[in-house]
Write a protein that holds these residues in place. Sequence first.
Motif, PDB file in Angstrom:
ATOM      1  N   VAL A  40       0.844  -1.195   0.000  1.00 25.11           N
ATOM      2  CA  VAL A  40       0.000   0.000   0.000  1.00 25.11           C
ATOM      3  C   VAL A  40       0.881   1.247   0.000  1.00 25.11           C
ATOM      4  CG1 VAL A  40      -1.706   1.320   1.321  1.00 25.11           C
ATOM      5  CG2 VAL A  40      -1.963  -1.162   1.069  1.00 25.11           C
ATOM      6  N   ALA A  41       1.957   1.226   0.767  1.00 25.21           N
ATOM      7  CA  ALA A  41       2.868   2.387   0.805  1.00 25.21           C
ATOM      8  C   ALA A  41       3.459   2.643  -0.576  1.00 25.21           C
ATOM      9  CB  ALA A  41       3.971   2.161   1.830  1.00 25.21           C
ATOM     10  N   ASP A  42       3.838   1.592  -1.280  1.00 27.88           N
ATOM     11  CA  ASP A  42       4.366   1.720  -2.640  1.00 27.88           C
ATOM     12  C   ASP A  42       3.314   2.356  -3.554  1.00 27.88           C
ATOM     13  OD1 ASP A  42       5.813   1.360  -5.028  1.00 27.88           O
ATOM     14  OD2 ASP A  42       5.278  -0.762  -5.199  1.00 27.88           O
ATOM     15  N   PHE A  43       2.081   1.913  -3.443  1.00 30.28           N
ATOM     16  CA  PHE A  43       1.004   2.472  -4.259  1.00 30.28           C
ATOM     17  C   PHE A  43       0.753   3.944  -3.926  1.00 30.28           C
ATOM     18  CE2 PHE A  43      -3.469   3.571  -4.770  1.00 30.28           C
ATOM     19  CZ  PHE A  43      -3.610   3.379  -6.133  1.00 30.28           C
ATOM     20  N   LYS A  44       0.660   4.254  -2.658  1.00 30.69           N
ATOM     21  CA  LYS A  44       0.342   5.625  -2.240  1.00 30.69           C
ATOM     22  C   LYS A  44       1.459   6.610  -2.547  1.00 30.69           C
ATOM     23  CE  LYS A  44      -3.174   4.692   1.177  1.00 30.69           C
ATOM     24  NZ  LYS A  44      -3.609   4.835   2.568  1.00 30.69           N
ATOM     25  N   SER A  45       2.689   6.138  -2.661  1.00 31.17           N
ATOM     26  CA  SER A  45       3.798   7.043  -2.962  1.00 31.17           C
ATOM     27  C   SER A  45       3.973   7.281  -4.465  1.00 31.17           C
ATOM     28  CB  SER A  45       5.100   6.491  -2.373  1.00 31.17           C
ATOM     29  OG  SER A  45       5.490   5.317  -3.063  1.00 31.17           O
ATOM     30  N   ASP A  46       3.222   6.564  -5.289  1.00 36.07           N
ATOM     31  CA  ASP A  46       3.346   6.669  -6.747  1.00 36.07           C
ATOM     32  C   ASP A  46       2.268   7.596  -7.296  1.00 36.07           C
ATOM     33  OD1 ASP A  46       3.572   6.409  -9.464  1.00 36.07           O
ATOM     34  OD2 ASP A  46       3.333   4.240  -9.504  1.00 36.07           O
ATOM     35  N   HIS A  47       2.680   8.785  -7.693  1.00 36.27           N
ATOM     36  CA  HIS A  47       1.736   9.747  -8.260  1.00 36.27           C
ATOM     37  C   HIS A  47       1.947   9.924  -9.755  1.00 36.27           C
ATOM     38  CE1 HIS A  47       0.606  10.696  -4.183  1.00 36.27           C
ATOM     39  NE2 HIS A  47       1.885  10.855  -3.891  1.00 36.27           N
ATOM     40  N   LYS A  48       2.813   9.118 -10.340  1.00 38.82           N
ATOM     41  CA  LYS A  48       3.160   9.285 -11.746  1.00 38.82           C
ATOM     42  C   LYS A  48       2.467   8.290 -12.663  1.00 38.82           C
ATOM     43  CE  LYS A  48       7.401   6.634 -11.144  1.00 38.82           C
ATOM     44  NZ  LYS A  48       6.919   5.989  -9.966  1.00 38.82           N
ATOM     45  N   TRP A  49       1.690   7.364 -12.144  1.00 39.74           N
ATOM     46  CA  TRP A  49       1.123   6.296 -12.961  1.00 39.74           C
ATOM     47  C   TRP A  49       0.258   6.813 -14.104  1.00 39.74           C
ATOM     48  CZ3 TRP A  49      -4.118   5.848 -13.189  1.00 39.74           C
ATOM     49  CH2 TRP A  49      -4.860   6.391 -12.142  1.00 39.74           C
ATOM     50  N   ARG A  50      -0.393   7.924 -13.948  1.00 41.91           N
ATOM     51  CA  ARG A  50      -1.234   8.464 -15.043  1.00 41.91           C
ATOM     52  C   ARG A  50      -0.382   8.834 -16.267  1.00 41.91           C
ATOM     53  NH1 ARG A  50      -6.312   9.380 -12.903  1.00 41.91           N
ATOM     54  NH2 ARG A  50      -6.341   9.774 -10.680  1.00 41.91           N
ATOM     55  N   GLU A  51       0.893   9.116 -16.042  1.00 45.77           N
ATOM     56  CA  GLU A  51       1.773   9.494 -17.149  1.00 45.77           C
ATOM     57  C   GLU A  51       2.092   8.325 -18.079  1.00 45.77           C
ATOM     58  OE1 GLU A  51       5.073  12.008 -15.922  1.00 45.77           O
ATOM     59  OE2 GLU A  51       3.947  12.463 -14.091  1.00 45.77           O
ATOM     60  N   TYR A  52       1.748   7.109 -17.692  1.00 48.01           N
ATOM     61  CA  TYR A  52       1.927   5.942 -18.563  1.00 48.01           C
ATOM     62  C   TYR A  52       0.774   5.809 -19.554  1.00 48.01           C
ATOM     63  CZ  TYR A  52       5.188   4.619 -14.895  1.00 48.01           C
ATOM     64  OH  TYR A  52       6.207   4.610 -13.987  1.00 48.01           O
ATOM     65  N   MET A  53      -0.350   6.391 -19.239  1.00 45.03           N
ATOM     66  CA  MET A  53      -1.570   6.181 -20.028  1.00 45.03           C
ATOM     67  C   MET A  53      -1.443   6.679 -21.471  1.00 45.03           C
ATOM     68  SD  MET A  53      -4.416   6.830 -17.090  1.00 45.03           S
ATOM     69  CE  MET A  53      -5.685   5.628 -17.489  1.00 45.03           C
ATOM     70  N   ASP A  54      -0.605   7.660 -21.715  1.00 40.43           N
ATOM     71  CA  ASP A  54      -0.419   8.176 -23.072  1.00 40.43           C
ATOM     72  C   ASP A  54       0.421   7.250 -23.950  1.00 40.43           C
ATOM     73  OD1 ASP A  54      -1.895  10.442 -22.522  1.00 40.43           O
ATOM     74  OD2 ASP A  54      -0.144  11.641 -21.993  1.00 40.43           O
ATOM     75  N   PHE A  55       0.911   6.151 -23.395  1.00 40.85           N
ATOM     76  CA  PHE A  55       1.815   5.259 -24.121  1.00 40.85           C
ATOM     77  C   PHE A  55       1.299   3.823 -24.211  1.00 40.85           C
ATOM     78  CE2 PHE A  55       4.166   8.831 -22.547  1.00 40.85           C
ATOM     79  CZ  PHE A  55       4.895   9.217 -23.654  1.00 40.85           C
TER      80      PHE A  55
END
Length: 160
Positions: A63-78
């Motif tokens: 959960v900590a790994d998930f909550k610290s990741d705010h960049k995942w939306r930047e993969y959606m364009d690829f």
Amino acid sequence: MTPAPEDLLPRRSAEICRGTLRMIAHLGYYGLTEMTLANNRRADIAAIGPSGDIWMIEIKSSVADFKSDHKWREYMDFCDRLTFAVGDDFPQELIPPETGLIVADAFYGAVIRQAPEARLVPARRKAVTLRFARLAAARLTGVADTGWTPADDGLTSPLT
């Protein structure tokens, strides 16, 4: 001495990755780990399916790994689909509805929720596919070259 839970996260991540790669191969998708995208983000798994569709999978070992990741939306364009892969003890309700969900262990995984599809435009698809192919070829070249010396192939003589 028993390792602290945070010391086990790299192993847990590797287990989820292995099971996910095995499962998606069964579905006809073949993936590469740690693929850098044009925006300098690095996808945990980038996979290409039988029709050329591109799937990015982000592995979250806690959960900590998930909550610290705010960049995942930047993969959606690829990619055409973005999915999170987690262990069976991860609280699934945390996974955003605009992404898919895979639950995996070291041996296999299951698609719990398909990601909504957002098809790439042809130029972006070509660029991502080319990046994928070149990375795969570079890694295969490195594997083929590992441990080779001129005298080992039987075709060349050692330098004198």
